[in-house]
Design an enzyme around this catalytic site. Structure first.
Site, PDB file in Angstrom:
ATOM      1  N   GLY A 157       5.494 -10.275   4.073  1.00 27.70           N
ATOM      2  CA  GLY A 157       5.874  -8.935   3.634  1.00 27.70           C
ATOM      3  C   GLY A 157       5.105  -7.902   4.435  1.00 27.70           C
TER       4      GLY A 157
ATOM      5  N   GLY B  75       5.267  -4.966   5.516  1.00 23.25           N
ATOM      6  CA  GLY B  75       5.725  -3.587   5.452  1.00 23.25           C
ATOM      7  C   GLY B  75       4.607  -2.656   5.874  1.00 23.25           C
TER       8      GLY B  75
ATOM      9  N   ILE C 234       1.686  -1.533   4.274  1.00 20.24           N
ATOM     10  CA  ILE C 234       0.336  -2.057   4.061  1.00 20.24           C
ATOM     11  C   ILE C 234       0.150  -3.370   4.809  1.00 20.24           C
ATOM     12  CG2 ILE C 234      -1.237  -3.030   2.349  1.00 20.24           C
ATOM     13  CD1 ILE C 234      -1.202  -0.039   2.248  1.00 20.24           C
ATOM     14  N   GLY C 235       1.133  -4.259   4.725  1.00 23.74           N
ATOM     15  CA  GLY C 235       1.009  -5.563   5.372  1.00 23.74           C
ATOM     16  C   GLY C 235       0.856  -5.464   6.877  1.00 23.74           C
TER      17      GLY C 235
ATOM     18  N   LYS D 272      -8.105   0.732 -11.640  1.00 28.13           N
ATOM     19  CA  LYS D 272      -6.960   1.276 -10.906  1.00 28.13           C
ATOM     20  C   LYS D 272      -5.761   1.454 -11.831  1.00 28.13           C
ATOM     21  CE  LYS D 272      -4.197   0.958  -6.737  1.00 28.13           C
ATOM     22  NZ  LYS D 272      -3.831   0.203  -5.531  1.00 28.13           N
TER      23      LYS D 272
ATOM     24  N   ASN E 250      -2.455   4.264 -12.739  1.00 29.46           N
ATOM     25  CA  ASN E 250      -1.078   3.839 -12.465  1.00 29.46           C
ATOM     26  C   ASN E 250      -0.245   3.658 -13.718  1.00 29.46           C
ATOM     27  OD1 ASN E 250      -1.517   3.829  -9.719  1.00 29.46           O
ATOM     28  ND2 ASN E 250      -1.872   1.648  -9.564  1.00 29.46           N
TER      29      ASN E 250
END
Length: 327
Positions: free
Chosen positions: A7, A9, A11-12, A204, A208
């Site tokens: 994955g 994307g 961040i990856g 965190k 969220n």
């Protein structure tokens, strides 16, 4: 160290490029135009910390990579249950799967001594589907304090943050975590190995669990939500309920609700990732961010009426959005 980014994307690909820069053997697993661009031209990272370029191996075939030391999982949490075929060729005994997800992870009670040790959380591991796809013994938790976006195929804009806190579910500071941390640091990132990662997860989640769904319901930025008296109190109520759940599970967040709220409010006129996903017609991570805390509240007997209410509203909204998209 051999690392596969499943994955790759925003961040990856950012993490993969940094690891490659630090000397790790990196393989990016992606698809579409983004994959083709990374195959041809590599990954370009644009950042106030300094632009850089890397050209690790990129593919859509995990079998061409083979077993690795670490899998960095950059998929959204709702994709985990279907990740088995992607992961199987990459795993060997001892391979760590670093799950860079938001919210409550499927491994939460794995290796956690106490009355709930080994319990499965249905909201994040429905009928054990995620545990079947990602073996619990492979799981390494990861709390991401980093924001990035794909500006064009193969080009990543690093927005802020470089910290990726990691930890074994058991709390053991393992050799595989230390080795991955060293590789991340060599690539210019922060990667502390945290024995009590669950406290970081709740810290965190305090932001969220509230700002994300409320932003979708109101279409408002974090700053607007924090400034409006009604939504301010709604968010604070959700955060307090979440802190109570965490406390009952032995993981009281490291800072107060009020301090966490003010830190999130300072982000200002920024859309949450959940709102951006909603506007783009993408699925939402409500299971790990909201349904799981509600399930845990019921488990430990903590009243969470505000979380229950907002969960009901966001659940109906997503059902209606799916129905509209398919009509």
């Amino acid at each position: 160290m051999k690392v596969a980014v499943v994955g790759a994307g925003a961040i990856g690909a950012y993490v993969g490029a940094a690891l490659d820069r630090g000397g790790a053997e990196v393989h990016l697993l992606a698809r579409g135009a983004h994959l083709e661009a990374m195959r041809e031209r590599g990954v370009t990272v644009l950042s106030e910390r300094g632009d850089f370029h890397a050209h690790p191996h990129a593919t859509d075939d995990p079998a061409s990579i083979g077993p690795v030391d670490i899998v960095f999982l950059g998929l959204k949490a709702y994709s985990y249950r279907d990740a088995g075929p992607l992961l199987a060729p990459l795993l060997r005994p001892g391979t760590g799967v670093v799950a860079a997800q938001n919210g409550i992870p499927w491994w939460y009670f794995h290796g956690l001594p106490g009355p709930y040790e080994g319990r499965r959380i249905e909201a994040v591991d429905p009928e054990g589907a995620v545990s079947a796809a990602i073996p619990l013994e492979s799981a390494i938790g990861c709390v991401v304090y980093c924001s990035a976006e794909i500006t064009s195929p193969g080009v990543i804009r690093h927005v802020e943050g470089t910290r990726f806190s990691i930890g074994e579910p058991s709390g053991v500071v393992s050799p595989r975590c230390l080795a991955f941390s060293e590789a991340m640091v060599a690539g210019g990132l922060k990667c502390p190995v945290v024995p009590d990662l669950r406290s970081d997860i709740w810290l965190k989640l305090l932001g969220n669990v509230a700002f994300n769904p409320v932003s979708v319901l109101t279409r408002a930025t974090m700053g607007a939500i924090a400034e409006h008296p009604g939504t301010r109190e709604l968010v604070l109520s959700m955060m307090r309920e979440t802190a109570s759940i965490a406390s009952c599970l032995g993981s009281l967040p490291k800072i107060s609700v009020e301090r966490r709220f003010e830190g999130a409010a300072k982000v200002g006129e920024h859309k949450t990732s959940m709102l951006m996903d909603f506007e783009a017609g993408k699925p939402l991570e409500t299971d790990v961010l909201l349904a799981a805390p509600v399930e845990l509240a019921r488990l430990v007997g903590v009243p969470a009426p505000t979380l229950e209410l907002v969960h009901g509203l966001i659940d109906l909204l997503t059902v209606e959005a799916r129905a509209l998209a398919s009509s």
